[in-house]
Design an enzyme around this catalytic site. Structure first.
Site, PDB file in Angstrom:
ATOM      1  CG  HIS A   1      -0.156   0.223   2.518  1.00  0.00           C
ATOM      2  ND1 HIS A   1       0.652  -0.744   3.063  1.00  0.00           N
ATOM      3  CD2 HIS A   1      -0.076   1.302   3.352  1.00  0.00           C
ATOM      4  CE1 HIS A   1       1.199  -0.284   4.179  1.00  0.00           C
ATOM      5  NE2 HIS A   1       0.790   0.945   4.375  1.00  0.00           N
TER       6      HIS A   1
ATOM      7  CG  ASP B   1       1.414   5.360   4.825  1.00  0.00           C
ATOM      8  OD1 ASP B   1       0.983   4.200   4.921  1.00  0.00           O
ATOM      9  OD2 ASP B   1       2.494   5.739   5.326  1.00  0.00           O
TER      10      ASP B   1
ATOM     11  CG  HIS C   1       5.032   1.268   3.169  1.00  0.00           C
ATOM     12  ND1 HIS C   1       4.392   2.374   2.650  1.00  0.00           N
ATOM     13  CD2 HIS C   1       4.550   1.122   4.428  1.00  0.00           C
ATOM     14  CE1 HIS C   1       3.570   2.885   3.551  1.00  0.00           C
ATOM     15  NE2 HIS C   1       3.643   2.136   4.640  1.00  0.00           N
TER      16      HIS C   1
ATOM     17  NE  ARG D   1       2.666   7.543   9.501  1.00  0.00           N
ATOM     18  CZ  ARG D   1       1.471   7.167   9.035  1.00  0.00           C
ATOM     19  NH1 ARG D   1       1.331   5.975   8.518  1.00  0.00           N
ATOM     20  NH2 ARG D   1       0.434   7.981   9.113  1.00  0.00           N
TER      21      ARG D   1
END
Length: 290
Positions: free
Chosen positions: A117, A119, A265, A280
């Site tokens: 995918h 983000d 990723h 993150r």
């Protein structure tokens, strides 16, 4: 491989290496990813360091920094060097609105990101990129690697006829797709957006394939059956071509910065029932154009 596929790979792998003055860059694979050394991320970067870091980012798409014992403020300062910080959505109940805690509980049957995918592609303006700082590894000290794939090369390796078919097509990206198997947080309305199937990178103008199985639901210009057939074909490109990807093995105090516009990723969940923890920070992007 077909000749057009070989030509696409050769175009990347034969580029001459760059010379850097303020940092060192070592490629992870010939087509994506690099480890960066010579920088202390607890300190504010100089203009020359930042310029060279941005060049390495556009060249390699995924940058890995080892042994960086940074604070949350250090993390946010580094991310802000590349653009406006992106608030976490849905927002956290407690803590910093720009910090997403990436935490795996011992009882987790699965985790977000355990599949290919990019983000937040259901957002009208997906993020420029993300910086993930892992501070605690699974108890055995291994597992939880992340794969990153070069979506420029994924597009370049398609046949000329398939590229003709994709030109001008758009795709619907639905945020609810990413919650399959998970409960959507109360009061959160998942976004839905329409993006070109093939977009151009806003800084390099290079074309790339911009669909992913986590968010992309359909191609409105095609019938339902045609749309699913084309999407299934495109979704298979990354897992069926290992040469598109690099593999990052995490260690405590590793920070990875990836370009969400041209990279997919896959966070491998192979450490059940152990835990992993990190932070993150994402950076705002802009509108995508075909």
């Amino acid at each position: 491989m077909e000749q057009y596929e070989l030509d696409a790979v050769k175009e990347i792998t034969t580029r001459p290496p760059r010379d850097y003055r303020t940092l060192a860059v070592r490629g992870l694979t010939p087509v994506i990813g690099a480890e960066v050394t010579g920088l202390d991320l607890t300190r504010e970067l100089t203009e020359e360091q930042l310029t060279e870091l941005k060049t390495a980012f556009l060249d390699h798409h995924v940058l890995v920094f080892r042994d960086q014992d940074i604070s949350v403020e250090d993390h946010k300062r580094l991310a802000a060097s590349f653009g406006e910080l992106r608030p976490v959505n849905p927002p956290p109940e407690h803590g910093d609105p720009y910090i997403l805690e990436v935490a795996t509980a011992p009882e987790s049957a699965t985790v977000f990101g355990n599949g290919w995918h990019a983000d937040g592609t259901a957002d009208a303006e997906p993020s420029l990129g993300s910086m993930l700082h892992i501070t605690r590894m699974p108890e055995p000290g291994s597992g939880g690697d992340t794969l990153f794939a070069n979506m420029h090369l994924a597009y370049d390796m398609l046949s000329p006829k398939l590229k003709e078919l994709l030109a001008g097509l758009t795709a619907i990206h639905d945020g609810a797709h990413a919650f399959r198997g998970h409960k959507i947080p109360e009061g959160y309305e998942p976004p839905v957006s329409e993006h070109p199937v093939v977009v151009r990178h806003p800084e390099t103008d290079r074309p790339l394939l911009f669909v992913n199985p986590a968010y992309t639901s359909r191609i409105p210009q095609l019938s339902a059956d045609e749309s699913q057939a084309v999407l299934d074909l495109l979704f298979s490109v990354v897992p069926n071509r290992p040469m598109l990807a690099c593999r990052v093995r995490w260690a405590p105090n590793t920070l990875v910065f990836w370009d969400n516009r041209c990279v997919q990723h896959h966070a491998i969940y192979d450490y059940y029932p152990h835990t992993r923890f990190g932070h993150r920070v994402a950076i705002n992007g802009g509108p995508l154009k075909g």
